[in-house]
Design a protein around this motif. Structure first.
Motif, PDB file in Angstrom:
ATOM      1  N   ASP A 143       0.856  -1.190   0.000  1.00 32.93           N
ATOM      2  CA  ASP A 143       0.000   0.000   0.000  1.00 32.93           C
ATOM      3  C   ASP A 143       0.891   1.238   0.000  1.00 32.93           C
ATOM      4  N   PRO A 144       1.494   1.559  -1.154  1.00 28.00           N
ATOM      5  CA  PRO A 144       2.506   2.619  -1.195  1.00 28.00           C
ATOM      6  C   PRO A 144       1.941   4.032  -1.247  1.00 28.00           C
ATOM      7  N   ARG A 145       0.991   4.322  -0.345  1.00 30.90           N
ATOM      8  CA  ARG A 145       0.422   5.666  -0.289  1.00 30.90           C
ATOM      9  C   ARG A 145       1.315   6.602   0.507  1.00 30.90           C
ATOM     10  N   VAL A 146       1.206   7.888   0.179  1.00 30.76           N
ATOM     11  CA  VAL A 146       1.895   8.934   0.922  1.00 30.76           C
ATOM     12  C   VAL A 146       0.864   9.973   1.342  1.00 30.76           C
ATOM     13  N   LEU A 147       1.261  10.829   2.264  1.00 31.11           N
ATOM     14  CA  LEU A 147       0.359  11.857   2.782  1.00 31.11           C
ATOM     15  C   LEU A 147       0.748  13.224   2.243  1.00 31.11           C
ATOM     16  N   VAL A 148      -0.272  14.024   1.932  1.00 33.55           N
ATOM     17  CA  VAL A 148      -0.109  15.452   1.650  1.00 33.55           C
ATOM     18  C   VAL A 148      -0.916  16.174   2.713  1.00 33.55           C
ATOM     19  N   GLU A 149      -0.257  17.035   3.504  1.00 35.55           N
ATOM     20  CA  GLU A 149      -0.924  17.734   4.601  1.00 35.55           C
ATOM     21  C   GLU A 149      -0.855  19.243   4.395  1.00 35.55           C
ATOM     22  N   LEU A 150      -2.017  19.879   4.260  1.00 33.09           N
ATOM     23  CA  LEU A 150      -2.090  21.333   4.089  1.00 33.09           C
ATOM     24  C   LEU A 150      -2.665  21.973   5.343  1.00 33.09           C
ATOM     25  N   TYR A 151      -2.286  23.225   5.591  1.00 31.14           N
ATOM     26  CA  TYR A 151      -2.590  23.894   6.857  1.00 31.14           C
ATOM     27  C   TYR A 151      -2.038  22.988   7.970  1.00 31.14           C
ATOM     28  N   ALA A 152      -0.809  22.599   7.824  1.00 35.92           N
ATOM     29  CA  ALA A 152      -0.249  21.480   8.587  1.00 35.92           C
ATOM     30  C   ALA A 152       0.141  21.814  10.018  1.00 35.92           C
ATOM     31  N   GLY A 153       0.332  23.088  10.341  1.00 32.06           N
ATOM     32  CA  GLY A 153       0.822  23.399  11.685  1.00 32.06           C
ATOM     33  C   GLY A 153       2.142  22.672  11.921  1.00 32.06           C
ATOM     34  N   ILE A 154       2.286  22.066  13.091  1.00 30.74           N
ATOM     35  CA  ILE A 154       3.531  21.339  13.364  1.00 30.74           C
ATOM     36  C   ILE A 154       3.513  19.922  12.802  1.00 30.74           C
ATOM     37  N   GLY A 155       2.400  19.538  12.140  1.00 30.42           N
ATOM     38  CA  GLY A 155       2.366  18.253  11.463  1.00 30.42           C
ATOM     39  C   GLY A 155       1.700  17.142  12.235  1.00 30.42           C
ATOM     40  N   GLY A 156       0.543  17.403  12.834  1.00 32.12           N
ATOM     41  CA  GLY A 156      -0.164  16.372  13.594  1.00 32.12           C
ATOM     42  C   GLY A 156      -0.557  15.177  12.744  1.00 32.12           C
ATOM     43  N   ALA A 157      -1.125  15.438  11.552  1.00 33.38           N
ATOM     44  CA  ALA A 157      -1.507  14.336  10.670  1.00 33.38           C
ATOM     45  C   ALA A 157      -0.275  13.627  10.139  1.00 33.38           C
ATOM     46  N   SER A 158       0.765  14.388   9.816  1.00 32.43           N
ATOM     47  CA  SER A 158       2.011  13.781   9.329  1.00 32.43           C
ATOM     48  C   SER A 158       2.640  12.888  10.382  1.00 32.43           C
ATOM     49  N   HIS A 159       2.591  13.340  11.633  1.00 37.61           N
ATOM     50  CA  HIS A 159       3.159  12.541  12.719  1.00 37.61           C
ATOM     51  C   HIS A 159       2.410  11.221  12.866  1.00 37.61           C
ATOM     52  N   ALA A 160       1.073  11.284  12.846  1.00 37.76           N
ATOM     53  CA  ALA A 160       0.277  10.060  12.960  1.00 37.76           C
ATOM     54  C   ALA A 160       0.551   9.130  11.796  1.00 37.76           C
ATOM     55  N   ALA A 161       0.592   9.679  10.582  1.00 43.37           N
ATOM     56  CA  ALA A 161       0.864   8.856   9.402  1.00 43.37           C
ATOM     57  C   ALA A 161       2.252   8.226   9.482  1.00 43.37           C
ATOM     58  N   HIS A 162       3.233   9.014   9.922  1.00 42.41           N
ATOM     59  CA  HIS A 162       4.607   8.515  10.062  1.00 42.41           C
ATOM     60  C   HIS A 162       4.664   7.346  11.047  1.00 42.41           C
ATOM     61  N   GLN A 163       3.960   7.478  12.163  1.00 43.64           N
ATOM     62  CA  GLN A 163       3.940   6.405  13.162  1.00 43.64           C
ATOM     63  C   GLN A 163       3.289   5.139  12.603  1.00 43.64           C
ATOM     64  N   LEU A 164       2.411   5.298  11.629  1.00 47.14           N
ATOM     65  CA  LEU A 164       1.723   4.155  11.030  1.00 47.14           C
ATOM     66  C   LEU A 164       2.424   3.631   9.782  1.00 47.14           C
ATOM     67  N   GLY A 165       3.556   4.228   9.435  1.00 44.17           N
ATOM     68  CA  GLY A 165       4.317   3.744   8.289  1.00 44.17           C
ATOM     69  C   GLY A 165       4.001   4.424   6.978  1.00 44.17           C
ATOM     70  N   MET A 166       3.224   5.513   6.992  1.00 41.57           N
ATOM     71  CA  MET A 166       2.899   6.244   5.766  1.00 41.57           C
ATOM     72  C   MET A 166       3.729   7.526   5.725  1.00 41.57           C
ATOM     73  N   PRO A 167       4.666   7.648   4.786  1.00 44.80           N
ATOM     74  CA  PRO A 167       5.502   8.853   4.734  1.00 44.80           C
ATOM     75  C   PRO A 167       4.733  10.072   4.233  1.00 44.80           C
ATOM     76  N   THR A 168       5.199  11.236   4.620  1.00 47.14           N
ATOM     77  CA  THR A 168       4.631  12.495   4.142  1.00 47.14           C
ATOM     78  C   THR A 168       5.420  12.938   2.917  1.00 47.14           C
ATOM     79  N   ALA A 169       4.719  13.163   1.810  1.00 47.95           N
ATOM     80  CA  ALA A 169       5.375  13.624   0.590  1.00 47.95           C
ATOM     81  C   ALA A 169       5.469  15.144   0.552  1.00 47.95           C
ATOM     82  N   PHE A 170       4.429  15.819   1.097  1.00 48.34           N
ATOM     83  CA  PHE A 170       4.386  17.282   1.012  1.00 48.34           C
ATOM     84  C   PHE A 170       3.542  17.830   2.149  1.00 48.34           C
ATOM     85  N   SER A 171       4.007  18.903   2.762  1.00 46.95           N
ATOM     86  CA  SER A 171       3.200  19.604   3.761  1.00 46.95           C
ATOM     87  C   SER A 171       3.455  21.098   3.637  1.00 46.95           C
TER      88      SER A 171
END
Length: 200
Positions: free
Chosen positions: A35-63
């Motif tokens: 499941d090679p999905r990546v995350l794009v997070e806008l209005y990201a702040g310090i990256g709450g969604a990116s952090h959760a995705a990272h902990q679950l193994g989904m890298p952030t491509a853009f924020s």
């Protein structure tokens, strides 16, 4: 707390892993080979969604976020992605067209989830009525929804998308974009149905 972080936290608690600060401990939830999905997070702040995705193994491509200090935090915590400071809807870099191009360049043809968390200070009932301006607050919500619509019609649309927002927004945007609203526990149940058991 970010909705995405709440979902990620709930997923991890459900599977009862150990070593909360070790991302390798949780990387089996999203197997990048399957499941090679990546995350794009806008209005990201310090990256709450990116952090959760990272902990679950989904890298952030853009924020991106308008506050430069938060960009530095995201760069330090999620070095695998492109992190930038942008004011959505302002200047040449903040147009729908320019942001779409940045996203497509960053995801490099991979499947991606688009997440946005437009500011809610002018919408929320948590602030006194004399300090809120729903019309002003909806400007960024509408900007994000227009971007989602544009991205869905693009040559490389998101595999899925989400918006984190206060409950009051439901009534303010229902006419513009009828949306099926879900609570965090609904996302957790759906995700659990798609993921591997990381403890077994």
């Amino acid at each position: 707390m970010s909705l995405a972080f709440e979902v990620g936290w709930s997923l991890l608690k459900q599977h009862e892993p150990t070593g909360w600060n070790d991302p390798d401990e949780h990387s089996a939830i999203f197997d990048q080979d399957e499941d090679p999905r990546v995350l794009v997070e806008l209005y990201a702040g310090i990256g709450g969604a990116s952090h959760a995705a990272h902990q679950l193994g989904m890298p952030t491509a853009f924020s991106a976020d308008a506050w430069d200090a938060t960009t530095k935090v995201r760069q330090a915590n999620m070095p695998e992605g492109e992190h930038t400071t942008l004011r959505f809807g302002y200047g040449d870099e903040g147009t729908h067209e320019a942001v779409e191009e940045r996203i497509h360049d960053a995801v490099q043809g991979r499947k991606y989830h688009l997440h946005g968390s437009p500011p809610c200070q002018d919408i929320t009932h948590a602030n006194p009525a004399e300090r809120v301006d729903p019309k002003k607050g909806m400007e960024q919500v509408n900007w994000y929804l227009d971007l989602v619509d544009r991205m869905k019609r693009s040559h490389h649309p998101p595999d899925s998308w989400s918006m984190e927002q206060v409950p009051r927004v439901r009534g303010l945007i229902q006419e513009k974009a009828p949306i099926h609203w879900k609570r965090p526990r609904d996302y957790v149940q759906e995700a659990l149905g798609r993921t591997k058991n990381v403890t077994g």
